[in-house]
Design an enzyme around this catalytic site. Sequence first.
Site, PDB file in Angstrom:
ATOM      1  N   LEU A 209       0.868  -1.193   0.000  1.00  0.00           N
ATOM      2  CA  LEU A 209       0.000   0.000   0.000  1.00  0.00           C
ATOM      3  C   LEU A 209       0.895   1.231   0.000  1.00  0.00           C
ATOM      4  CD1 LEU A 209      -2.467  -0.611   2.979  1.00  0.00           C
ATOM      5  CD2 LEU A 209      -3.106  -0.480   0.566  1.00  0.00           C
ATOM      6  N   HIS A 210       0.622   2.172  -0.897  1.00  0.00           N
ATOM      7  CA  HIS A 210       1.371   3.423  -0.813  1.00  0.00           C
ATOM      8  C   HIS A 210       0.646   4.608  -1.418  1.00  0.00           C
ATOM      9  CE1 HIS A 210       2.304   2.409  -4.949  1.00  0.00           C
ATOM     10  NE2 HIS A 210       2.654   3.665  -5.131  1.00  0.00           N
ATOM     11  N   ARG A 211      -0.501   4.395  -2.080  1.00  0.00           N
ATOM     12  CA  ARG A 211      -1.185   5.517  -2.731  1.00  0.00           C
ATOM     13  C   ARG A 211      -1.662   6.529  -1.697  1.00  0.00           C
ATOM     14  NH1 ARG A 211      -0.218   5.589  -7.284  1.00  0.00           N
ATOM     15  NH2 ARG A 211       0.174   3.555  -8.170  1.00  0.00           N
TER      16      ARG A 211
END
Length: 364
Positions: A209-211
């Site tokens: 996850l990084h958005r």
Amino acid sequence: MSSRDKTILHVVGARPNYMKIAPLMDALSTVPRVRQLLVNTGQHYDAAMAGGFIRELSLPIPDRDLEVGSASHAVQTANVMIRFEQVCLEEKPDLVVVVGDVNSTMAATLVASKLLIPVAHVEAGLRSFDRTMPEEINRVVTDRLADILLTPSRDADENLAREGVAAERVYFVGNIMIDTLFRHLPTATLDRVADRVNVTAGSYAVLTLHRPSNVDVRETFTSILSAVAAIASETPVVFPMHPRTQARVNEFGLRHLLKGVCVLGPMGYIDFLSLTSHAKVVLTDSGGIQEETTYLGIPCLTLRENTERPITVKQGTNRLVRPETVHGHLEAILSGKWPKTTVPPLWDGKTADRVARSLKARAT
Ligand code: UD1
């Protein structure tokens, strides 16, 4: 170098760029009278996000490091532009190659176009049709300006045609990232990561996850991590965490939701491939991982409302999910009810050769 040699300047800057440039530099190294230069913008700068990839993927040591680092979008883009313009003025390249959709991609394209240097964009034509996503703006601007548009799938060709791009500028070459995957898959064994992860093949989930849309808003991030905690109570979850995500976990005080999860730092390319290629399922908000799992035939649940890579849903293993629908999809995967899929056309490990041929055809 004689005056007839061509200089090709490749631009990398962030983690998803390195695996796209490596096979291309390799393919072009056999073309006579071509001098290749590598410019690293330094948008990503940690060893685990940048330098490690350069070494692992056998990229040459960059000829120029622009060291722009992290900043707001405008500052980061502007810094790449200021420093890249200087490089172009000094090196006078005949062609600039950019890949993907990160800020460095758009910044380098703007600079080269204004200096009248032709630009080739690898991974052109992808559209999420969601301008709240910074990458969508980077894609639209880059494709508007680039001279040679190298696409990974037919939907990308259709997007460009709809935007009025002349067909002579578009080359359907396939997915270059799959070239790198193809090359490294034989060495991607689970024992590479056994010192950090205690799992058996086909029994666990991998999460990335990084958005900003998922991790920068407290409520959204909390509901995602709550869904992850529920999964982790039944299935082992391995979570190599991006620096932005680590910072938000600390800022929002969400560490307790990760108690049952195997949390790691960002991983190297082959170690991460070892993990995904042996997983039961991958949960992600990345673009590239949707494609890699489709190639590998591993079910992928994408925590996003849209994707610029619809072929991974239409033809591949990918489904778009929300935190509240993840569990149902996971049940289907665990009980073997996941549709049979096929690998999209030209995702065959030979894209870099096709790109090299297209560039050669344009140059002669
Ligand atoms: C960038 C790309 C995104 C890509 C992602 C892959 C844009 C708009 N975004 O997003 O498309 O999917 O890379 O990772 O270009 N940080 C570090 N060390 C680093 C890099 C970043 O600690 O080496 C931290 C910094 O606190 C920074 C944050 O991570 O503020 C975000 O980094 P940034 O480069 O702004 O964007 P990404 O979220 O990584």
